[in-house]
Design a protein around this motif. Structure first.
Motif, PDB file in Angstrom:
ATOM      1  N   VAL A  44      31.232 -24.923 -11.447  1.00 16.52           N
ATOM      2  CA  VAL A  44      30.569 -23.687 -11.004  1.00 16.52           C
ATOM      3  C   VAL A  44      29.233 -23.462 -11.758  1.00 16.52           C
ATOM      4  N   PRO A  45      29.203 -23.590 -13.111  1.00 13.71           N
ATOM      5  CA  PRO A  45      27.908 -23.415 -13.791  1.00 13.71           C
ATOM      6  C   PRO A  45      26.828 -24.358 -13.282  1.00 13.71           C
ATOM      7  N   THR A  46      27.202 -25.619 -13.000  1.00 11.42           N
ATOM      8  CA  THR A  46      26.206 -26.565 -12.494  1.00 11.42           C
ATOM      9  C   THR A  46      25.616 -26.066 -11.181  1.00 11.42           C
ATOM     10  N   ILE A  47      26.513 -25.608 -10.283  1.00 15.82           N
ATOM     11  CA  ILE A  47      26.033 -25.107  -8.989  1.00 15.82           C
ATOM     12  C   ILE A  47      25.145 -23.883  -9.188  1.00 15.82           C
ATOM     13  N   VAL A  48      25.627 -22.951 -10.062  1.00 18.63           N
ATOM     14  CA  VAL A  48      24.865 -21.709 -10.272  1.00 18.63           C
ATOM     15  C   VAL A  48      23.483 -22.015 -10.860  1.00 18.63           C
ATOM     16  N   VAL A  49      23.462 -22.866 -11.888  1.00 17.98           N
ATOM     17  CA  VAL A  49      22.177 -23.176 -12.537  1.00 17.98           C
ATOM     18  C   VAL A  49      21.245 -23.895 -11.567  1.00 17.98           C
ATOM     19  N   ALA A  50      21.803 -24.800 -10.743  1.00 19.38           N
ATOM     20  CA  ALA A  50      20.979 -25.507  -9.760  1.00 19.38           C
ATOM     21  C   ALA A  50      20.378 -24.522  -8.767  1.00 19.38           C
ATOM     22  N   MET A  51      21.209 -23.528  -8.359  1.00 21.19           N
ATOM     23  CA  MET A  51      20.691 -22.533  -7.413  1.00 21.19           C
ATOM     24  C   MET A  51      19.600 -21.686  -8.067  1.00 21.19           C
TER      25      MET A  51
END
Lengths: 332, 377
Positions: free
Chosen positions: A92-99
């Protein structure tokens, strides 16, 4: 000796001062939350979702931590815990940071994609700003320490420096952007609210860095065009002819550093003074332009702005100083 | 018996007691009437030789220095007559008996063997525990080289050639130093002669080591003389001369020189060739990038006088003087006062090349005048 009564009040008094640094940021002229420019608003529209999102994530993490701390160890709990760490800690953090990155990059592109209606070159100097309007088919219009911009139009600021790294920041409008010797950096500003907004140097640049300020004056486009046409004119003839002020200026050697278009003063070192009387402040946004301030500036420059490059004229005859000040004030 | 720490401590304490006793009872006489014991004298003298020799050997003469430079030798001779001959004597000039009663007795230059660097070091720094003072102009590391050049030439001089060098063969010569020592004033006639030794009888300078004074404003000349006299402007040459003048004499001198012909003409070119055209461009317009203001805005263009009385004329000055002072304005020591601070601010970013070019342009004199009327290429 202090009385015990005084001492008891000491602590609370200091405590009351504590939020001051935070409150300073809220002053409208220098606040990036003032929404005075399209760029500042774009950043602001990122800021609130980010702030709320961060608050939610932080609360969730804290809640999980408390829950994990309180629950007893069990095989099932171990399995769930691993899944939570994998998903909540990595995926989830990877997705959030990428967004976040994507949104940030898109915003950045949108900010610099506006096509400018106006080009202004701002050159950082120790410790003031040389401002030059580039109007096609016309000579550059040079002024200093005050950037006038028309409301609702995008201006492109070409940022350069002649000595050390400076950084131009008018928080209410957008920015900031470094000015690096040998480079030309580009910053676009689209002011939306009429007013006089404060700007400052945001990169430590030497002794008078904290006094290296400027004004951004946002006016209606028609008023801006009138101003620019006036600014392109040589110095006001009535000021030049009156009271021997120009002679006082030239005799004191001011023209070695300062230019007044329409006279023999063509000094390239300091701010252009052709229309200095029309500016709101002197000393690079430091003090309001009044006869008293100007007089003190000329005679005791270093007292007003410690470290300033301009040498003081404490030895100028009082009547010559008065004539000089009246002359400069008349250069509208 | 083994010698341990207690013995060492006791020994040291004993030494300290002996030293304290020596200090208290002072058996070695400091009287100048009492010569040093020969071994003491030999030790002190050889130590001084070592101390001077070591430090002088590490010196680097500046790039402009030539030991055979006639202008430097003349300047050094003139200063020697003012400041040194009283104690050290000079060819054909007997020393006052008061001086020879000093201990150590000031050295006769012809009896010494020093290198040029050692002469410089001695003139610049002086010697502790002797009567030898350090250079009077604080921070003026450039000036004592003239004395060093002169002293390197000293042993070859007979009384006549010395008088010619130091006093231009003036009649006041042999009296000067020895008489002034007794606090007697020289006549005002010789005051003017003193100035003329370096600045010329017509105020037009001599060899570029001193500025042309003719036609400078009275205010500027008086301010400079007063500043030298009050130690607000540093020069080992000028300070001793200026401080010996009464305020009235300084005012008279300023008036006298300011009344002389204002046209400084053409100055002597410098040793370092400069680009006159580039100098003219800099002097007329300054430079935005290097933050150099134009010289002419304050110093005036051509024959036109400067706008403020506190500012000197520089067109037509000798290149040598221009270079010396532009370097001083840049590197210090900066004289005290607002006008000096303005000049220091203006010279802050000058490069050696800028200085050479400006000196070439301003010493070209007549061309300066045309330049004021022309616009830059």
């Amino acid at each position: 000796m202090r009385s015990p009564g005084t001492r008891t009040w000491c602590g609370p008094r200091l405590l009351r001062l504590a939020p001051l640094p935070v409150l300073c940021g809220c002053e409208g002229r220098h606040s990036w939350l003032a929404g005075a420019g399209a760029e500042a608003r774009a950043i602001e529209s990122l800021f609130w979702p980010f702030l709320i999102g961060s608050a939610i994530v932080w609360t969730a993490v804290m809640a999980f931590a408390v829950f994990a701390y309180r629950s007893a160890a069990s095989d099932k709990g171990e399995r769930v815990g691993r899944a939570v760490i994998l998903w909540g800690g990595a995926v989830v953090p990877t997705i959030v940071v990428a967004m976040l990155l994507l949104t940030g990059l898109l915003t950045l592109r949108a900010l610099s994609a506006r096509s400018p209606a106006l080009t202004v070159q701002v050159d950082g100097e120790q410790w003031w700003w040389r401002v030059a309007y580039r109007v096609p088919g016309q000579a550059e219009v040079v002024t200093a320490n005050e950037i006038r911009l028309p409301r609702g139009e995008t201006a492109e600021l070409l940022l350069t420096s002649d000595d050390v790294i400076h950084s131009l920041w008018a928080p209410a409008l957008g920015g900031k952007m470094d000015m690096v010797p040998g480079r030309t950096n580009r910053l676009t500003l689209t002011p939306l609210t009429i007013g006089s907004w404060g700007g400052l140097c945001a990169e430590y640049c030497g002794a008078a860095h904290a006094q290296m300020r400027f004004e951004v004056v946002v006016t209606e486009p028609e008023a801006f065009r009138d101003w620019l046409a006036d600014e392109a004119m040589p110095a006001a003839p009535e000021a030049l002819s009156e009271g021997g002020g120009l002679d006082a200026f030239l005799d004191a050697g001011c023209g070695a550093c300062h230019t007044i278009r329409g006279t023999e003063a063509d000094g390239p070192v300091g701010p252009d003074l052709t229309h200095v009387g029309g500016r709101g402040r002197i000393g690079a946004g430091l003090v309001p332009l009044t006869a008293a301030n100007l007089s003190r500036w000329i005679s005791h420059t270093d007292d007003v702005k410690p470290g300033v490059r301009m040498p003081a004229y404490p030895d100028l005859a009082p009547e010559a100083l008065d004539r000089l000040v009246a002359f400069l004030m008349a250069l509208k | 018996m083994r010698i341990g720490w207690p013995h060492v401590a006791l020994g040291l304490a004993g030494l300290a007691v002996v030293a304290a006793g020596f200090w208290w009872f002072a058996p070695y006489n400091v009287a100048a009437s009492q010569r040093h014991l020969p071994p003491v004298r030999a030790f002190l003298h050889s130590y001084m030789d070592n101390a001077v020799g070591r430090r002088a050997a590490a010196l680097d003469p500046p790039d402009w220095f030539r030991a055979d430079d006639p202008a430097l030798i003349r300047l050094g001779a003139a200063h020697f007559a003012t400041g040194c001959a009283t104690c050290h004597g000079a060819p054909g000039l007997p020393r006052n008996a008061i001086v020879t009663a000093m201990l150590p007795e000031p050295t006769l230059i012809e009896e010494t063997e020093h290198t040029t660097r050692e002469f410089y070091w001695l003139a610049r720094h002086g010697l502790k525990y002797t009567g030898m003072p350090a250079w009077a102009g604080q921070g003026r590391d450039d000036e004592p080289w003239a004395v060093a050049a002169f002293l390197s030439r000293y042993s070859a001089l007979d009384p006549d050639s010395y008088r010619e060098l130091a006093h231009e063969g003036g009649s006041a010569a042999p009296v000067g130093a020895a008489v002034a020592f007794g606090g007697m004033r020289e006549s005002s006639r010789s005051t003017i002669d003193n100035c003329a030794r370096c600045h010329g009888a017509d105020g037009m300078g001599r060899d570029g080591t001193a500025p042309k004074l003719a036609g400078q404003s009275e205010g500027y000349l008086l301010a400079a003389l007063d500043a030298y006299a009050a130690d607000r402007r540093q020069s080992g040459f000028m300070e001793p001369v200026a401080i010996a003048l009464t305020p009235q004499e300084r005012a008279d001198l300023a008036r006298r020189y300011s009344a002389m012909a204002a046209d400084l003409g053409t100055g002597q070119p410098g040793r370092i060739a400069g680009d006159v055209l580039r100098g003219r461009l800099l002097a007329t317009h300054g430079d935005e990038h290097d933050e150099l203001p134009s010289c002419m805005s304050c110093h005036g263009a051509g024959k036109e006088p400067p706008g403020l009385a506190s500012v000197p004329r520089i067109a037509g000055q000798d290149a040598r003087w221009l270079v010396t002072w532009l370097r001083l304005w840049r590197d210090g020591p900066i004289p005290d006062g607002p006008a000096a601070r303005r000049m220091a601010a203006a010279a802050r970013n000058l490069s050696d090349r800028d200085i050479a070019d400006l000196a070439a342009f301003y010493s070209a004199g007549a061309k300066t005048e045309q330049a004021g009327e022309q616009t830059a290429p």
